[in-house]
Design a protein around this motif. Structure first.
Motif, PDB file in Angstrom:
ATOM      1  N   TYR A   1       0.882  -1.171   0.000  1.00  0.00           N
ATOM      2  CA  TYR A   1       0.000   0.000   0.000  1.00  0.00           C
ATOM      3  C   TYR A   1       0.917   1.218   0.000  1.00  0.00           C
TER       4      TYR A   1
ATOM      5  N   SER B   1       1.322   5.138  -0.755  1.00  0.00           N
ATOM      6  CA  SER B   1       0.505   6.338  -0.829  1.00  0.00           C
ATOM      7  C   SER B   1       1.345   7.587  -1.106  1.00  0.00           C
TER       8      SER B   1
ATOM      9  N   ARG C   1      -9.104   0.412   2.194  1.00  0.00           N
ATOM     10  CA  ARG C   1      -8.396  -0.629   1.442  1.00  0.00           C
ATOM     11  C   ARG C   1      -7.178  -1.126   2.214  1.00  0.00           C
ATOM     12  N   LEU C   2      -6.537  -0.218   2.960  1.00  0.00           N
ATOM     13  CA  LEU C   2      -5.402  -0.625   3.786  1.00  0.00           C
ATOM     14  C   LEU C   2      -5.869  -1.589   4.873  1.00  0.00           C
TER      15      LEU C   2
ATOM     16  N   LEU D   1      -6.422  -4.909   3.416  1.00  0.00           N
ATOM     17  CA  LEU D   1      -5.163  -5.517   2.995  1.00  0.00           C
ATOM     18  C   LEU D   1      -4.424  -6.143   4.173  1.00  0.00           C
TER      19      LEU D   1
ATOM     20  N   GLY E   1       3.925  -0.812   3.545  1.00  0.00           N
ATOM     21  CA  GLY E   1       3.236   0.389   3.098  1.00  0.00           C
ATOM     22  C   GLY E   1       3.992   1.625   3.544  1.00  0.00           C
TER      23      GLY E   1
ATOM     24  N   VAL F   1      -1.952  -0.009  -4.762  1.00  0.00           N
ATOM     25  CA  VAL F   1      -2.206  -1.220  -3.974  1.00  0.00           C
ATOM     26  C   VAL F   1      -1.844  -2.432  -4.818  1.00  0.00           C
TER      27      VAL F   1
END
Length: 218
Positions: free
Chosen positions: A4, A6, A16-17, A20, A123, A206
């Protein structure tokens, strides 16, 4: 492998994180990209502007601060510290400083191994996203490669983690102080024929089950 990545903070699709990583996961927050900034200033920013640990806790995660400087030259100890951790989240700052910290602590090798096993998510935002790319070439037009904090090796590392096969340029076409530099970086990469992807603030890349997509598009 699950990623992830960003442009700015958690982006506009934090749900969505959560999907995930999984609810309740322990998350190691790495802030070494900010090691040129005093601890007092960092605490004031977290208190008054943005605190990633608080945001993650509000989403039901169990975040904790992971200072890679504590593990320079001690990769086995870092590997043990990451047992049971579901995600490593790297905040923005200087991408070259963060990349050095990952190398000196052995986090880069640990991530490669655990991402291959798919028992960890990586992430990050801005610098945290940039280091995931194939290279930091072009990012030197946004961040100072020679910036060094105490305890760091002086030589910059231009190789990214190679988690994706292109350079990631954050803050593109955004209301951000680095937007103009992002435009210059993207143009330089295009002129040199280097694969890259731009991200606007609010967007995130993602990767899951081999599928890469942009979420939070603005």
């Amino acid at each position: 492998m699950r990623l992830y990545l960003s442009s700015y903070r958690f982006g506009a699709a934090m749900g969505r994180l959560v999907d995930l990583v999984g609810a309740g996961a322990r998350i190691a927050v790495v802030s070494n990209a900010l090691d040129l900034i005093s601890e007092e200033s960092r605490r004031a920013y977290a208190r008054n502007v943005h605190d990633p640990l608080a945001d993650l806790a509000e989403r039901g995660f169990a975040p904790f601060d992971l200072d890679l400087r504590d593990y320079f030259g001690r990769p086995d100890a870092l590997d043990q510290a990451l047992e049971g951790v579901g995600m490593v989240w790297a905040v923005g700052g200087n991408a070259f400083l963060l990349r050095r910290a990952m190398a000196q602590s052995g986090l880069d090798a640990i991530l490669a191994r655990r991402l291959a096993r798919d028992d960890l998510v990586y992430g990050g935002w801005s610098a945290g996203a940039c280091v995931a790319g194939a290279s930091l070439r072009g990012i030197d037009l946004m961040d100072e490669p020679e910036a060094v904090a105490e305890g760091y090796d002086p030589a910059p590392i231009y190789d990214g983690l190679g988690l994706v096969d292109f350079v990631i340029v954050p803050h593109f076409a955004s209301d951000h102080p680095e937007a103009e530099a992002a435009d210059v970086a993207a143009a330089w990469l295009a002129n040199h024929g280097l694969a890259h992807r731009t991200l606007r603030d609010g967007e995130a890349l993602v990767l899951r089950d081999g599928r890469l997509e942009v979420v939070g598009e603005v």
